[in-house]
Each structure stands twice: as structure tokens, then as C-alpha cells.
Design a protein around this motif. Structure first.
Motif, PDB file in Angstrom:
ATOM      1  N   ARG A 211     -17.888  -2.729  23.171  1.00 17.73           N
ATOM      2  CA  ARG A 211     -16.452  -2.405  23.207  1.00 17.73           C
ATOM      3  C   ARG A 211     -15.886  -2.758  24.583  1.00 17.73           C
ATOM      4  O   ARG A 211     -16.486  -2.439  25.608  1.00 17.73           O
ATOM      5  CB  ARG A 211     -16.247  -0.917  22.935  1.00 17.73           C
ATOM      6  CG  ARG A 211     -16.473  -0.534  21.471  1.00 17.73           C
ATOM      7  CD  ARG A 211     -16.765   0.933  21.322  1.00 17.73           C
ATOM      8  NE  ARG A 211     -17.853   1.318  22.196  1.00 17.73           N
ATOM      9  CZ  ARG A 211     -17.868   2.433  22.925  1.00 17.73           C
ATOM     10  NH1 ARG A 211     -16.880   3.272  22.875  1.00 17.73           N
ATOM     11  NH2 ARG A 211     -18.900   2.706  23.703  1.00 17.73           N
ATOM     12  N   LYS A 234     -15.732  -6.494  20.567  1.00 16.05           N
ATOM     13  CA  LYS A 234     -14.708  -5.606  20.022  1.00 16.05           C
ATOM     14  C   LYS A 234     -13.752  -5.210  21.153  1.00 16.05           C
ATOM     15  O   LYS A 234     -14.106  -4.382  22.002  1.00 16.05           O
ATOM     16  CB  LYS A 234     -15.393  -4.364  19.439  1.00 16.05           C
ATOM     17  CG  LYS A 234     -14.503  -3.608  18.489  1.00 16.05           C
ATOM     18  CD  LYS A 234     -15.161  -2.342  18.007  1.00 16.05           C
ATOM     19  CE  LYS A 234     -16.183  -2.575  16.915  1.00 16.05           C
ATOM     20  NZ  LYS A 234     -16.695  -1.287  16.390  1.00 16.05           N
ATOM     21  N   GLY A 250     -10.999  -1.866  17.186  1.00 22.00           N
ATOM     22  CA  GLY A 250     -10.787  -3.217  17.713  1.00 22.00           C
ATOM     23  C   GLY A 250      -9.394  -3.737  17.398  1.00 22.00           C
ATOM     24  O   GLY A 250      -8.852  -3.491  16.311  1.00 22.00           O
TER      25      GLY A 250
END
Ligand code: NAD
Length: 431
Positions: A211, A234, A250
Motif C-alpha cells: 500500500r 495499491k 486503492g
């Protein structure tokens, strides 16, 4: 800003010096900017009034080659800021082994308040004021915050008018039709992408499980967001000067890029039903973005974003500095103690100056390269220097920023010593 940016930048030099054997001459030379120019630029505004803007150009060190560095347009531009940006350029060019010294320029202005004509007059006026201080073999300009290819085109044209000869190599980041290089616009993001792709496998982390939050959705941050998105990362948050947007699962970066280009704002997306409703975004501030629970944090806006005040709240495990100087030296200590990997600006954002170097080479040779050739030359440089810095950090058990400075210092130190005369005096005194 209460404390000196240059003093803060120099702190990194002090830390790195402990791990090098460079000469006292080199250390002394690198403590001070070589030349700093301050100019007043009179501009006739569209309403007929006259405004005078302050501009700066600083050459920090030119031992390894002509000065190289961007020009920033921002209301907070000061001599101190330009000097510290020139300092970083010196180390960045050495870290990437580019045949340049470090320089930087800027104008204290809010470009968003100026019409295009006023901006052009200001840019040409800046070149009128500094023309004797720059040149293809002396000091080469490039874009930075709130300057772009169009501004670089005006600057190159004005310099050519003054010199009465076509002088494309005085400015890089020009429009391709005026001698610019293919790939320059995306080069900073591309360089950062290569570094991220080279380094993340060391932590056994697949893009789809990673992430990412990106502060700053401009030239560097915006293109990087697109590249990481295409590679499967993401991207959960992005922001610009107006604020940011967040989506746990995302963001749809291509849609956001398109929207940002049209509306010039990220938060304006909330007015657009289709995108908002499909990606379930939330609005957040730039401060909140920095403290998100993500794997990778990418500051890609301005300096001094992570300080003593918020360093303890950073939850990212890896920080890739795309902006110059987004972390203060005090925050560095806190992040290092907390085991957060900080990949330093002098490596991560060096793709821009590297392709600027390619542009300068093309301008001087008159032979222009394909986009494939640019990428083919950029990638190995970024990957190799990232590996060098990683290896120094491992060997000396030091953080990556200090390792980057150690790496750059060894090249700078060698060049300064090769030029110096200290040994004559030492030998003379001893004999
Ligand atoms: P840019 O002007 O294209 O974009 C800057 C972005 O930062 C914009 O999205 C702007 O809205 C955002 N921003 C401004 N103030 C902000 C704030 N207070 N909080 C959050 N976001 C804010 O500039 P750029 O060229 O992308 O440069 C960004 C950083 O990358 C700078 O630190 C610059 O020195 C560095 N950098 C750029 C290049 C390059 O080639 N463009 C090369 C090396 C380093």
C-alpha cells in the motif's frame, strides 16, 4: 521558517564525514556555497503596473563539472532554500556520477496569480538578470516546482537572444520541439520507479500487497503514481496543495490523473459522481496522509514535511523521497531509531537530472535518441547507484541517507583533492 534549511542539510554532511577519509580541503570546500546571486526582476504586469520580483541563482560547487539545477517558482523561495537545494544537487550529481556540480535557482512568486504573459515576461526577465552567470559549460537550468517545459523553452530562447546564437544546452527540460529530450517529462518518476522496483524485492514484498501513499500529485508524484499503479501497487492516497483523497482498497489513478488535468484539483473529484462512488474515497489533509498506515510513503511535494513534530506518528515502513529534503535531520534520527527505511532524495529523485544530462549530451552532439534509448540508459544507472548505496549502508551499518552521502562524498572528495594544492604545502612543511 525559523531554522536554516542549509544548516539542516549540512548536518547530513557532518554525519557522513565520520565514515569517509576525504581530505580536510574537501571538507572545508563543501561547507559553503561557492557563489550566490540575488537579482531583482522588474516585470510589467498586464494592467500596466510594475512589480519587482526577487530571484536567485546559486552555484554550490562546480569541481566535478558545470553547475546543474532547476529553477523553482514559489512564494516561499528564499536564498537559504535555493542554497540548500543547490547543496543537494551537488551531492545528487556526484551520487549518480554525472559530470556536473550542483546549482539551483528560484523566484519568490506565486505563479498561479500571474497570467501566462506575465509569467513569460518574468521568466525572460530572470534570464536577462542571470545571463552572465549561466551557460552550457558554466551552469545549466532545469524545471523544478511550478516551472515546466514551457518555462524552460522561454528561458532557452531568451538566453539564445542575448547570446545571439541558438543555445539549447543552457537549459534542460525544454519542449521536445526546442531540443528537449524524449522522456524528460517523466524522468524523475521513472528514476524513482526503477529504484523502488530494485529495492522492494529485498523486503520480499509483492506490489499487490504493497500500500502506497503519495504526497504531491505534480510532475514527479503524479507520473510515479501512474507507474506504480500500472505495476500493480495499491495506491491508497494521493494529495496536492489543496488536500488529499484516500481509498482503503486503492485509488483509480488513471481516472484521477485525467480528472486532475481537467480540473487542476484532486478534491474536486468529490463533485464527480462516477469516480467518487466507484472508488469510495475519503478526503484527508496532507498531514493525515503522511501518518497513514501504509507500506510505502512517498513525499513528492516540498521540503520539511516530516519533522520532529510528526516523525513518531509515521507508520510507513519504507519512505522514498521524491521531493527534495522532505525530512528534517531531527526527523531522520527518529525514523532511523524506529527502523524505518528512508531512501534518500539524492538517489530517488535523480532520474530527472540524469535525463537532463542526456538532454545536454544530445544538444551538444546534435544527435537525438529514441525513448527506448533514454530508458535503456537511465535504468542501469539508477539500479546500479541504488545497489551501491544499499551496499555501503549494509557494510557500514548505517542508514541509507548517510550511505548516499558517503557515496557522493567519495567522488567529490577525489575530485577536490585531484584539483587541490594542499599536498604541496604539506610536503613542503615536512621537508
Ligand atoms: P510540481 O510543481 O509539478 O508539483 C508539485 C506538487 O506538490 C503539486 O501537486 C502541488 O499541488 C503539490 N503541493 C504543493 N504544495 C503542497 C503542500 N503543501 N502539500 C502537499 N502537496 C503540495 O513539482 P514537481 O516537479 O513534481 O516537484 C515536486 C518535488 O520533487 C519537489 O521537491 C522537487 O524539488 C522534486 N523534484 C522534481 C524533479 C522534476 O524533474 N520535476 C526532479 C527532482 C526533484
Amino acid at each position: 521558517m525559523s531554522h536554516s534549511l542549509l544548516a539542516d542539510a549540512s548536518q547530513r554532511l557532518e554525519w557522513a564525514l565520520k565514515y569517509t577519509t576525504i581530505s580536510e580541503d574537501a571538507v572545508e570546500s563543501l561547507k559553503y556555497p561557492q557563489t550566490s546571486l540575488t537579482v531583482s526582476i522588474p516585470v510589467r504586469m498586464d494592467d500596466g503596473s510594475l512589480r519587482v520580483f526577487q530571484g536567485y541563482r546559486v552555484r554550490y560547487d562546480d569541481t566535478r563539472g558545470p553547475g546543474k539545477g532547476g529553477v523553482r517558482y514559489h512564494p516561499n523561495v528564499s536564498l537559504d532554500e535555493v542554497q540548500s537545494l543547490a547543496f543537494w544537487m551537488t551531492f545528487k550529481c556526484a551520487a549518480l556520477n554525472l559530470p556536473y556540480g550542483g546549482a539551483k535557482g528560484g523566484i519568490t512568486v506565486n505563479p498561479k496569480e500571474l497570467s501566462r504573459m506575465e509569467l513569460e515576461r518574468l521568466s525572460r526577465g530572470y534570464i536577462d538578470a542571470i545571463a552572465d552567470f549561466i551557460g552550457p559549460d558554466v551552469d545549466i537550468l532545469a524545471p523544478d516546482v511550478y516551472t515546466n517545459a514551457m518555462v524552460m523553452g522561454w528561458m532557452m530562447d531568451q538566453y539564445s537572444i542575448i547570446k545571439r546564437q541558438f543555445s539549447p544546452a543552457v537549459v534542460t527540460g525544454k519542449p521536445v520541439t526546442m531540443g528537449g529530450s524524449l522522456g524528460r517529462e517523466t524522468a524523475t518518476a521513472m528514476g524513482a520507479f526503477y529504484v523502488i522496483e530494485a529495492m522492494m524485492p529485498k523486503f520480499d514484498r509483492a506490489p499487490s500487497e504493497t500500500r502506497v501513499a503519495i504526497q504531491g500529485f505534480g510532475n514527479a508524484g503524479g507520473f510515479l503514481a501512474e507507474m506504480l499503479y500500472q505495476a500493480g501497487y495499491k495506491i491508497v492516497a494521493v494529495s496536492d496543495s489543496q488536500g488529499g483523497i484516500y481509498a482503503q482498497n486503492g485509488l483509480n489513478i488513471p481516472a484521477i490523473s485525467q480528472f486532475k488535468k481537467a480540473s487542476r484539483r484532486l478534491q474536486a473529484m468529490y463533485c464527480d459522481d462516477t469516480v467518487c462512488h466507484t472508488t469510495a474515497e475519503a478526503v484527508l489533509t496532507n498531514e493525515e496522509l503522511l501518518e497513514l498506515d501504509v507500506d510505502i510513503l512517498i513525499p513528492a511535494a516540498l521540503e520539511n514535511q516530516i519533522t520532529e513534530a510528526n516523525a513518531n506518528n509515521i507508520k510507513a515502513k519504507y519512505i522514498f523521497e521524491v521531493a527534495n529534503g522532505p525530512i528534517t535531520s531531527a526527523a531522520d534520527t527518529i525514523l532511523n531509531d524506529r527502523g524505518i527505511y528512508v531512501f534518500p532524495d539524492i538517489l530517488v529523485n535523480a532520474g530527472g537530472v540524469t535525463v537532463s544530462y542526456f538532454e545536454w549530451v544530445q544538444n551538444r552532439s546534435g544527435l537525438y535518441w529514441s525513448l527506448d534509448e533514454i530508458h535503456h540508459r537511465l535504468k542501469p544507472r539508477m539500479v546500479e547507484e541504488a545497489a551501491n548505496i544499499w551496499a555501503i549502508a549494509q557494510d557500514l551499518s548505517i542508514d541509507l541517507r548517510t550511505a548516499g552521502y558517503v557515496h557522493a562524498l567519495s567522488r567529490l572528495g577525489d575530485a577536490i583533492s585531484a584539483k587541490g594544492t594542499r599536498d604541496y604545502y604539506v610536503n613542503h612543511v615536512k621537508s
